[in-house]
Design a protein around this motif. Structure first.
Motif, PDB file in Angstrom:
ATOM      1  N   GLY A  56      23.562 -20.349  72.145  1.00 30.82           N
ATOM      2  CA  GLY A  56      24.858 -20.682  72.712  1.00 30.82           C
ATOM      3  C   GLY A  56      24.845 -20.452  74.206  1.00 30.82           C
ATOM      4  N   SER A  57      25.609 -21.244  74.931  1.00 28.61           N
ATOM      5  CA  SER A  57      25.634 -21.123  76.397  1.00 28.61           C
ATOM      6  C   SER A  57      26.013 -19.715  76.827  1.00 28.61           C
ATOM      7  N   GLY A  58      27.137 -19.213  76.305  1.00 32.75           N
ATOM      8  CA  GLY A  58      27.619 -17.887  76.676  1.00 32.75           C
ATOM      9  C   GLY A  58      26.698 -16.782  76.209  1.00 32.75           C
ATOM     10  N   GLY A  59      26.182 -16.915  74.977  1.00 33.53           N
ATOM     11  CA  GLY A  59      25.249 -15.924  74.471  1.00 33.53           C
ATOM     12  C   GLY A  59      23.988 -15.855  75.301  1.00 33.53           C
ATOM     13  N   GLY A  60      23.540 -17.006  75.777  1.00 34.09           N
ATOM     14  CA  GLY A  60      22.353 -17.037  76.626  1.00 34.09           C
ATOM     15  C   GLY A  60      22.590 -16.356  77.957  1.00 34.09           C
ATOM     16  N   PHE A  61      23.721 -16.678  78.612  1.00 35.07           N
ATOM     17  CA  PHE A  61      24.029 -16.036  79.891  1.00 35.07           C
ATOM     18  C   PHE A  61      24.185 -14.525  79.717  1.00 35.07           C
ATOM     19  N   GLU A  62      24.984 -14.124  78.739  1.00 32.73           N
ATOM     20  CA  GLU A  62      25.345 -12.723  78.583  1.00 32.73           C
ATOM     21  C   GLU A  62      24.166 -11.856  78.168  1.00 32.73           C
ATOM     22  N   ASN A  63      23.418 -12.307  77.192  1.00 32.14           N
ATOM     23  CA  ASN A  63      22.414 -11.454  76.557  1.00 32.14           C
ATOM     24  C   ASN A  63      20.995 -11.657  77.061  1.00 32.14           C
ATOM     25  N   HIS A  64      20.734 -12.751  77.735  1.00 32.51           N
ATOM     26  CA  HIS A  64      19.354 -13.076  78.100  1.00 32.51           C
ATOM     27  C   HIS A  64      19.171 -13.364  79.586  1.00 32.51           C
ATOM     28  N   PHE A  65      19.916 -14.342  80.105  1.00 31.04           N
ATOM     29  CA  PHE A  65      19.649 -14.825  81.459  1.00 31.04           C
ATOM     30  C   PHE A  65      20.164 -13.863  82.533  1.00 31.04           C
ATOM     31  N   CYS A  66      21.436 -13.495  82.459  1.00 29.37           N
ATOM     32  CA  CYS A  66      21.989 -12.612  83.495  1.00 29.37           C
ATOM     33  C   CYS A  66      21.359 -11.221  83.490  1.00 29.37           C
ATOM     34  N   PRO A  67      20.916 -10.685  82.347  1.00 27.82           N
ATOM     35  CA  PRO A  67      20.143  -9.435  82.392  1.00 27.82           C
ATOM     36  C   PRO A  67      18.733  -9.601  82.956  1.00 27.82           C
ATOM     37  N   GLY A  68      18.307 -10.832  83.204  1.00 22.85           N
ATOM     38  CA  GLY A  68      17.002 -11.070  83.804  1.00 22.85           C
ATOM     39  C   GLY A  68      15.870 -11.211  82.821  1.00 22.85           C
ATOM     40  N   ASN A  69      16.197 -11.583  81.569  1.00 23.20           N
ATOM     41  CA  ASN A  69      15.165 -11.639  80.525  1.00 23.20           C
ATOM     42  C   ASN A  69      14.646 -13.051  80.236  1.00 23.20           C
ATOM     43  N   THR A  70      15.264 -14.072  80.793  1.00 25.41           N
ATOM     44  CA  THR A  70      14.796 -15.444  80.587  1.00 25.41           C
ATOM     45  C   THR A  70      14.686 -16.154  81.926  1.00 25.41           C
ATOM     46  N   ASP A  71      13.920 -17.238  81.931  1.00 28.05           N
ATOM     47  CA  ASP A  71      13.670 -18.001  83.154  1.00 28.05           C
ATOM     48  C   ASP A  71      14.675 -19.131  83.349  1.00 28.05           C
ATOM     49  N   PHE A  72      15.213 -19.644  82.259  1.00 27.53           N
ATOM     50  CA  PHE A  72      16.227 -20.706  82.301  1.00 27.53           C
ATOM     51  C   PHE A  72      17.325 -20.354  81.298  1.00 27.53           C
ATOM     52  N   ASN A  73      18.540 -20.815  81.594  1.00 26.73           N
ATOM     53  CA  ASN A  73      19.588 -20.810  80.576  1.00 26.73           C
ATOM     54  C   ASN A  73      20.159 -22.213  80.468  1.00 26.73           C
ATOM     55  N   ASN A  74      20.132 -22.764  79.258  1.00 28.08           N
ATOM     56  CA  ASN A  74      20.749 -24.051  78.994  1.00 28.08           C
ATOM     57  C   ASN A  74      22.241 -23.856  78.758  1.00 28.08           C
ATOM     58  N   ALA A  75      23.055 -24.812  79.185  1.00 32.15           N
ATOM     59  CA  ALA A  75      24.503 -24.670  79.036  1.00 32.15           C
ATOM     60  C   ALA A  75      25.164 -26.029  78.856  1.00 32.15           C
ATOM     61  N   SER A  76      26.146 -26.062  77.966  1.00 35.37           N
ATOM     62  CA  SER A  76      26.885 -27.305  77.743  1.00 35.37           C
ATOM     63  C   SER A  76      28.208 -27.306  78.506  1.00 35.37           C
ATOM     64  N   ARG A  77      28.354 -26.360  79.443  1.00 38.51           N
ATOM     65  CA  ARG A  77      29.476 -26.329  80.389  1.00 38.51           C
ATOM     66  C   ARG A  77      29.011 -25.500  81.581  1.00 38.51           C
ATOM     67  N   PRO A  78      29.709 -25.614  82.704  1.00 38.90           N
ATOM     68  CA  PRO A  78      29.296 -24.839  83.879  1.00 38.90           C
ATOM     69  C   PRO A  78      29.403 -23.334  83.636  1.00 38.90           C
ATOM     70  N   ILE A  79      28.618 -22.576  84.368  1.00 36.88           N
ATOM     71  CA  ILE A  79      28.663 -21.127  84.292  1.00 36.88           C
ATOM     72  C   ILE A  79      30.057 -20.635  84.661  1.00 36.88           C
ATOM     73  N   LYS A  80      30.532 -19.595  83.965  1.00 39.66           N
ATOM     74  CA  LYS A  80      31.860 -19.044  84.206  1.00 39.66           C
ATOM     75  C   LYS A  80      31.821 -17.983  85.325  1.00 39.66           C
ATOM     76  N   PRO A  81      32.968 -17.722  85.968  1.00 42.49           N
ATOM     77  CA  PRO A  81      32.997 -16.700  87.027  1.00 42.49           C
ATOM     78  C   PRO A  81      32.512 -15.333  86.561  1.00 42.49           C
ATOM     79  N   GLU A  82      32.887 -14.924  85.345  1.00 40.55           N
ATOM     80  CA  GLU A  82      32.438 -13.619  84.863  1.00 40.55           C
ATOM     81  C   GLU A  82      30.940 -13.587  84.626  1.00 40.55           C
ATOM     82  N   GLU A  83      30.357 -14.744  84.281  1.00 40.91           N
ATOM     83  CA  GLU A  83      28.906 -14.827  84.124  1.00 40.91           C
ATOM     84  C   GLU A  83      28.218 -14.800  85.483  1.00 40.91           C
ATOM     85  N   GLU A  84      28.828 -15.446  86.458  1.00 39.93           N
ATOM     86  CA  GLU A  84      28.306 -15.369  87.825  1.00 39.93           C
ATOM     87  C   GLU A  84      28.268 -13.914  88.294  1.00 39.93           C
TER      88      GLU A  84
END
Length: 343
Positions: free
Chosen positions: A96-124
Motif C-alpha cells: 500500500g502507498s501509505g504502508g510503504g511510506f510509513e513502514n519502509h521508505f521514510c524510515p530509510g529501508n527501501t530505495d523506491f516507494n510506489n504510490a497511487s497518489r501523491p505523498i502526504k504532508p505527514e509523510e513528507e
C-alpha cells in the motif's frame, strides 16, 4: 497489501509473477500479451537502458515497496531490467502507498516507494525527520475501477453520488437504499485498506473527506482478494486499479461512472482523455536521492522512466495509460538532476 511476502521477489518469469500475484483461482494478471517485451524487437522495452547496456557489470540489490496499483507495472519493468543485468536483484513488496511510506521508505529501508497518489504532508515530515530525500516520478495514468458481480445486471451504471452513498462512513446498507428499484439485498463491500493510496484517492474524489469511508467492508491490499469477494456474491461491489480488471475482464463487471455527463466505462482511452472522471489518476514512484548514488539504482531509475511511454509494456501488457513524450522528458530531466545531486 499487509503481507509483504505475497507479492515480492521479481527473480521469476513474468508469467510466474502474474500467477503468484493473483493467488490460486484469483484475478491473476494472467493473459499478458503473448510477446515478451525484451527481445529487442523495436518495442522500446529493452532499448536505451542508459549508459550501461546488458552485461555492463552492474550489480547490487534494489528494494521497493508501496502501492499495489503500481506493483504490476514496476514488476514488469523490473523483470526486463534484470534480464539485461543478471547481477542486479530487485525485490518489490506490495504494502500500500501509505504502508510503504510509513513502514519502509521514510524510515530509510527501501530505495523506491510506489504510490497511487501523491505523498502526504505527514509523510513528507516523516521522511524529513529521517533525512530521506526523494523525487516524485509519474509512472502512468490509471482508471480506478469499480466492479460488481457478473450476475448483477442492475448496477452496471452508477452516479458518483450513488458510489458515495455506498462507500461513505454512514453507508447504505442495502442496494435499494441507494436506488428504489434496486433489490432489497445487503451490499457486500470489498475495497482498499486505509494504508492504500487507492483508498485515499477514492475518499477524496468520490465521497469527500467530510463523509469519510465505511468500516463495513472487507479491507485489503490484495486486489485479488477483492476480486474473489466480488466473484463470490451477486450483491458485492469493490474497487481497485484498472490493471487488475484489464487482465481478466470476464472475471467481474466494471461499472460505468456518471459524473454528470452520462455513464463512462473505464478503459485506457477514457482515462487518457480525462473523460473517465473523477476516477482517472496519475500513479507514481518515489526514488530516494541517496539511493541514486549507487550506479545500479540510478540505472534502474533511468530504465523505469524510459519505459513509461512504452505502449506495448505499459498499455498492452499491464493495462495503464503510458506517459506522453512531454511528461517522460520532464521526468527524465528531474531524475538526471537528482542523480547529479546524489553522485
Amino acid at each position: 497489501m499487509t503481507d509483504d511476502t505475497s507479492q515480492s521477489g521479481i527473480g521469476v518469469s513474468r508469467r510466474r509473477f502474474i500467477s503468484a500475484a493473483g493467488g490460486a483461482g484469483a484475478v491473476a494478471l494472467a493473459g499478458c500479451t503473448e510477446e515478451e517485451t525484451g527481445d529487442g524487437d523495436g518495442s522500446g522495452a529493452e532499448t536505451d537502458t542508459g549508459s550501461n547496456g546488458g552485461g555492463s557489470g552492474l550489480s547490487g540489490e534494489i528494494n521497493i515497496a508501496g502501492s499495489s496499483t503500481v506493483f504490476p507495472l514496476m514488476s514488469a519493468v523490473a523483470e526486463e531490467f534484470e534480464r539485461e543485468h543478471d547481477d542486479v536483484s530487485i525485490d518489490i513488496s506490495s504494502t500500500g502507498s501509505g504502508g510503504g511510506f510509513e513502514n519502509h521508505f521514510c524510515p530509510g529501508n527501501t530505495d523506491f516507494n510506489n504510490a497511487s497518489r501523491p505523498i502526504k504532508p505527514e509523510e513528507e515530515d516523516h521522511c524529513a525527520e529521517n533525512g530521506v530525500e526523494y523525487i516524485e516520478l509519474v509512472a502512468a495514468t490509471d482508471a480506478l475501477t469499480v466492479v460488481i458481480n457478473n450476475d448483477n445486471d442492475f448496477a452496471t451504471e452508477m452516479t458518483v453520488e450513488e458510489l458515495a452513498q455506498i462507500w461513505e462512513a454512514d453507508a447504505a446498507e442495502t442496494w435499494n437504499d441507494v436506488r428504489d428499484e434496486w433489490p432489497d439485498e445487503p451490499i457486500d463491500r470489498y475495497g482498499a485498506d486505509e494504508t492504500s493510496g487507492t483508498y485515499d484517492y477514492f475518499v477524496e474524489n468520490v465521497q469527500g473527506e467530510d463523509r469519510g469511508h465505511t468500516d463495513d467492508y472487507q479491507a485489503t491490499e490484495q486486489d485479488n482478494t477483492i476480486v474473489q469477494g466480488v466473484q463470490g456474491n451477486e450483491y458485492a461491489i469493490g474497487y481497485f486499479g484498472f490493471a487488475y480488471y484489464y487482465q481478466n475482464p470476464d472475471t467481474v463487471t466494471a461499472v460505468a461512472i456518471d459524473n454528470g455527463n452520462g455513464p463512462v466505462e473505464p478503459n485506457l482511452e477514457t482515462a487518457a482523455s480525462g473523460e473517465y472522471s473523477p476516477l482517472s489518476r496519475q500513479i507514481y514512484t518515489y526514488p530516494s536521492i541517496s539511493s541514486l548514488a549507487e550506479e545500479h539504482i540510478a540505472e534502474f531509475a533511468r530504465y523505469f522512466v524510459d519505459q513509461t511511454d512504452n505502449e506495448q509494456l505499459v498499455a498492452e501488457e499491464v493495462g495503464y495509460v503510458p506517459a506522453t513524450q512531454d511528461v517522460k522528458q520532464e521526468q527524465e530531466d528531474k531524475l538526471e538532476d537528482a542523480i547529479s545531486q546524489a553522485q
